[in-house]
Design a protein around this motif. Structure first.
Motif, PDB file in Angstrom:
ATOM      1  N   GLN A  87       0.832  -1.199   0.000  1.00 44.72           N
ATOM      2  CA  GLN A  87       0.000   0.000   0.000  1.00 44.72           C
ATOM      3  C   GLN A  87       0.867   1.250   0.000  1.00 44.72           C
ATOM      4  OE1 GLN A  87      -3.457   0.349  -0.265  1.00 44.72           O
ATOM      5  NE2 GLN A  87      -2.809   2.444  -0.611  1.00 44.72           N
ATOM      6  N   ARG A  88       1.951   1.221   0.737  1.00 41.97           N
ATOM      7  CA  ARG A  88       2.847   2.380   0.793  1.00 41.97           C
ATOM      8  C   ARG A  88       3.478   2.674  -0.567  1.00 41.97           C
ATOM      9  NH1 ARG A  88       2.092   0.895   5.732  1.00 41.97           N
ATOM     10  NH2 ARG A  88       2.499   2.241   7.514  1.00 41.97           N
ATOM     11  N   VAL A  89       3.796   1.619  -1.316  1.00 40.99           N
ATOM     12  CA  VAL A  89       4.355   1.826  -2.660  1.00 40.99           C
ATOM     13  C   VAL A  89       3.284   2.420  -3.574  1.00 40.99           C
ATOM     14  CG1 VAL A  89       5.254   0.665  -4.717  1.00 40.99           C
ATOM     15  CG2 VAL A  89       6.158   0.074  -2.454  1.00 40.99           C
ATOM     16  N   VAL A  90       2.085   1.861  -3.537  1.00 42.49           N
ATOM     17  CA  VAL A  90       1.008   2.328  -4.412  1.00 42.49           C
ATOM     18  C   VAL A  90       0.667   3.795  -4.144  1.00 42.49           C
ATOM     19  CG1 VAL A  90      -1.466   2.058  -4.929  1.00 42.49           C
ATOM     20  CG2 VAL A  90       0.026   0.055  -4.862  1.00 42.49           C
ATOM     21  N   ASP A  91       0.628   4.200  -2.876  1.00 48.20           N
ATOM     22  CA  ASP A  91       0.255   5.591  -2.594  1.00 48.20           C
ATOM     23  C   ASP A  91       1.451   6.543  -2.474  1.00 48.20           C
ATOM     24  OD1 ASP A  91       1.196   5.278   0.057  1.00 48.20           O
ATOM     25  OD2 ASP A  91      -0.807   4.896   0.837  1.00 48.20           O
ATOM     26  N   GLY A  92       2.659   6.039  -2.770  1.00 45.24           N
ATOM     27  CA  GLY A  92       3.826   6.919  -2.849  1.00 45.24           C
ATOM     28  C   GLY A  92       4.560   7.195  -1.549  1.00 45.24           C
ATOM     29  N   ARG A  93       4.204   6.492  -0.477  1.00 46.41           N
ATOM     30  CA  ARG A  93       4.917   6.691   0.785  1.00 46.41           C
ATOM     31  C   ARG A  93       6.207   5.891   0.861  1.00 46.41           C
ATOM     32  NH1 ARG A  93       0.835   5.040   5.186  1.00 46.41           N
ATOM     33  NH2 ARG A  93      -0.059   3.828   3.501  1.00 46.41           N
ATOM     34  N   LEU A  94       6.397   4.972  -0.075  1.00 44.38           N
ATOM     35  CA  LEU A  94       7.602   4.146  -0.133  1.00 44.38           C
ATOM     36  C   LEU A  94       7.982   4.020  -1.605  1.00 44.38           C
ATOM     37  CD1 LEU A  94       9.504   2.302   1.627  1.00 44.38           C
ATOM     38  CD2 LEU A  94       7.967   0.412   1.058  1.00 44.38           C
ATOM     39  N   PRO A  95       9.265   4.182  -1.931  1.00 47.39           N
ATOM     40  CA  PRO A  95       9.655   4.048  -3.340  1.00 47.39           C
ATOM     41  C   PRO A  95       9.582   2.596  -3.803  1.00 47.39           C
ATOM     42  CG  PRO A  95      11.594   4.408  -1.979  1.00 47.39           C
ATOM     43  CD  PRO A  95      10.389   4.540  -1.077  1.00 47.39           C
ATOM     44  N   GLU A  96       9.552   2.415  -5.117  1.00 49.16           N
ATOM     45  CA  GLU A  96       9.496   1.069  -5.677  1.00 49.16           C
ATOM     46  C   GLU A  96      10.770   0.273  -5.393  1.00 49.16           C
ATOM     47  OE1 GLU A  96       6.838   1.137  -9.610  1.00 49.16           O
ATOM     48  OE2 GLU A  96       8.410   2.683  -9.590  1.00 49.16           O
ATOM     49  N   LEU A  97      11.875   0.947  -5.213  1.00 54.00           N
ATOM     50  CA  LEU A  97      13.158   0.299  -4.942  1.00 54.00           C
ATOM     51  C   LEU A  97      13.675   0.730  -3.577  1.00 54.00           C
ATOM     52  CD1 LEU A  97      15.840  -1.160  -5.536  1.00 54.00           C
ATOM     53  CD2 LEU A  97      16.504   0.811  -6.931  1.00 54.00           C
ATOM     54  N   VAL A  98      13.841  -0.239  -2.700  1.00 50.88           N
ATOM     55  CA  VAL A  98      14.412  -0.002  -1.375  1.00 50.88           C
ATOM     56  C   VAL A  98      15.595  -0.952  -1.220  1.00 50.88           C
ATOM     57  CG1 VAL A  98      14.015  -0.126   1.112  1.00 50.88           C
ATOM     58  CG2 VAL A  98      12.199   0.700  -0.395  1.00 50.88           C
ATOM     59  N   HIS A  99      16.778  -0.396  -1.090  1.00 51.66           N
ATOM     60  CA  HIS A  99      17.976  -1.222  -0.949  1.00 51.66           C
ATOM     61  C   HIS A  99      18.046  -1.905   0.415  1.00 51.66           C
ATOM     62  CE1 HIS A  99      19.329   1.563  -4.209  1.00 51.66           C
ATOM     63  NE2 HIS A  99      19.674   0.389  -4.708  1.00 51.66           N
ATOM     64  N   ASP A 100      17.578  -1.211   1.450  1.00 49.00           N
ATOM     65  CA  ASP A 100      17.626  -1.755   2.805  1.00 49.00           C
ATOM     66  C   ASP A 100      16.454  -1.196   3.609  1.00 49.00           C
ATOM     67  OD1 ASP A 100      18.192  -2.726   5.331  1.00 49.00           O
ATOM     68  OD2 ASP A 100      20.228  -1.921   5.396  1.00 49.00           O
ATOM     69  N   ALA A 101      15.429  -2.014   3.768  1.00 45.70           N
ATOM     70  CA  ALA A 101      14.214  -1.569   4.471  1.00 45.70           C
ATOM     71  C   ALA A 101      14.473  -1.257   5.937  1.00 45.70           C
ATOM     72  CB  ALA A 101      13.116  -2.631   4.341  1.00 45.70           C
ATOM     73  N   THR A 102      15.545  -1.796   6.496  1.00 44.75           N
ATOM     74  CA  THR A 102      15.824  -1.516   7.909  1.00 44.75           C
ATOM     75  C   THR A 102      16.206  -0.058   8.132  1.00 44.75           C
ATOM     76  OG1 THR A 102      18.163  -2.179   7.762  1.00 44.75           O
ATOM     77  CG2 THR A 102      16.554  -3.900   8.320  1.00 44.75           C
ATOM     78  N   ARG A 103      16.520   0.652   7.066  1.00 45.63           N
ATOM     79  CA  ARG A 103      16.859   2.079   7.170  1.00 45.63           C
ATOM     80  C   ARG A 103      15.632   2.982   7.127  1.00 45.63           C
ATOM     81  NH1 ARG A 103      21.709   2.240   2.774  1.00 45.63           N
ATOM     82  NH2 ARG A 103      23.104   0.791   3.838  1.00 45.63           N
ATOM     83  N   TRP A 104      14.448   2.402   6.975  1.00 40.02           N
ATOM     84  CA  TRP A 104      13.190   3.148   6.911  1.00 40.02           C
ATOM     85  C   TRP A 104      12.479   2.969   8.245  1.00 40.02           C
ATOM     86  CZ3 TRP A 104      11.282   5.885   2.623  1.00 40.02           C
ATOM     87  CH2 TRP A 104      12.101   5.837   1.500  1.00 40.02           C
ATOM     88  N   PRO A 105      12.531   3.951   9.115  1.00 39.39           N
ATOM     89  CA  PRO A 105      12.020   3.768  10.483  1.00 39.39           C
ATOM     90  C   PRO A 105      10.502   3.636  10.609  1.00 39.39           C
ATOM     91  CG  PRO A 105      12.677   6.049  10.124  1.00 39.39           C
ATOM     92  CD  PRO A 105      13.084   5.277   8.897  1.00 39.39           C
ATOM     93  N   ASP A 106       9.743   4.114   9.648  1.00 40.66           N
ATOM     94  CA  ASP A 106       8.286   4.126   9.802  1.00 40.66           C
ATOM     95  C   ASP A 106       7.574   3.005   9.050  1.00 40.66           C
ATOM     96  OD1 ASP A 106       8.474   6.355  11.429  1.00 40.66           O
ATOM     97  OD2 ASP A 106       8.352   7.737   9.735  1.00 40.66           O
ATOM     98  N   LEU A 107       8.288   1.960   8.668  1.00 40.10           N
ATOM     99  CA  LEU A 107       7.639   0.856   7.967  1.00 40.10           C
ATOM    100  C   LEU A 107       6.933  -0.054   8.966  1.00 40.10           C
ATOM    101  CD1 LEU A 107      10.298  -0.091   5.279  1.00 40.10           C
ATOM    102  CD2 LEU A 107       8.143   1.137   4.970  1.00 40.10           C
ATOM    103  N   PRO A 108       5.844  -0.690   8.525  1.00 39.99           N
ATOM    104  CA  PRO A 108       5.129  -1.589   9.435  1.00 39.99           C
ATOM    105  C   PRO A 108       5.993  -2.801   9.778  1.00 39.99           C
ATOM    106  CG  PRO A 108       4.251  -1.767   7.216  1.00 39.99           C
ATOM    107  CD  PRO A 108       5.241  -0.634   7.198  1.00 39.99           C
ATOM    108  N   PRO A 109       5.794  -3.355  10.957  1.00 38.87           N
ATOM    109  CA  PRO A 109       6.557  -4.548  11.332  1.00 38.87           C
ATOM    110  C   PRO A 109       6.158  -5.745  10.475  1.00 38.87           C
ATOM    111  CG  PRO A 109       4.880  -4.077  12.967  1.00 38.87           C
ATOM    112  CD  PRO A 109       4.853  -2.945  11.988  1.00 38.87           C
TER     113      PRO A 109
END
Length: 185
Positions: A87-109
């Motif tokens: 959902q975050r990718v579709v609505d633009g809150r997360l880019p399509e390419l993430v090299h390391d998701a652990t660097r994104w503090p607000d992602l769902p667990p």
């Protein structure tokens, strides 16, 4: 690290399928989609690739291909759409390419570690977002590039074509036979 020549050959294969598969070639698409997604996962060095559908506020896994040792993701698994990376990718809150998701503090667990993550919407010909085509690995991957996202998008187009052709084949049965109205007494 993904081999550029392998990704180029996959890109060419998907391009050819998109051009060559007319509406009458549904069987070719049916056979090609799982093969292409499996190749995509292997060539990108990801643990899991999946096609999700968005249904009534849920993200439902419709196709899953995974490595022998991979997080437990299965066809039919579902979860709240709003708490998904998809959902975050579709609505633009997360880019399509993430090299390391652990660097994104607000992602769902998640119940497992997500490192590298690639995702793109699956958009049907009528403009409706069906869901997403995603792949991820537990390890980060700094070698992924924009071209990998382009390949993912082409695969999503192929999946959208398959979904659209399958939907068109599911026309409900109906007739134009006249219905008599009840006689009045």
């Amino acid at each position: 690290m993904p081999d550029a020549s392998d990704l180029d050959s996959l890109f060419v294969k998907v391009s050819e399928l998109l051009v060559a598969t007319a509406d009458t070639a549904d069987a070719d698409i049916d056979r090609a989609v799982p093969e292409v997604l499996h190749s995509l996962r292997e060539k990108l060095g990801m643990d899991v690739v999946f096609v999700s559908e968005f249904v009534d506020g849920e993200r439902v896994m419709r196709f899953v291909d995974k490595a022998a040792v991979a997080p437990p993701v299965h066809v039919g698994d579902s979860g709240e759409l709003e708490s998904s990376y998809c959902q975050r990718v579709v609505d633009g809150r997360l880019p399509e390419l993430v090299h390391d998701a652990t660097r994104w503090p607000d992602l769902p667990p998640t119940p497992f570690r997500v490192g590298a993550h690639l995702s793109t919407p699956i958009v049907l010909p009528d403009g409706k977002t069906y869901g997403t085509l995603c792949c991820f690995s537990s390890a980060a991957n700094e070698h992924l590039r924009r071209k990998d996202v382009d390949t993912l998008r082409m695969c999503a187009q192929l999946v959208a074509r398959k979904i659209d052709s399958a939907d068109r084949r599911r026309v409900p049965e109906w007739t134009l036979a006249p219905v008599e109205s009840p006689k009045k007494r």
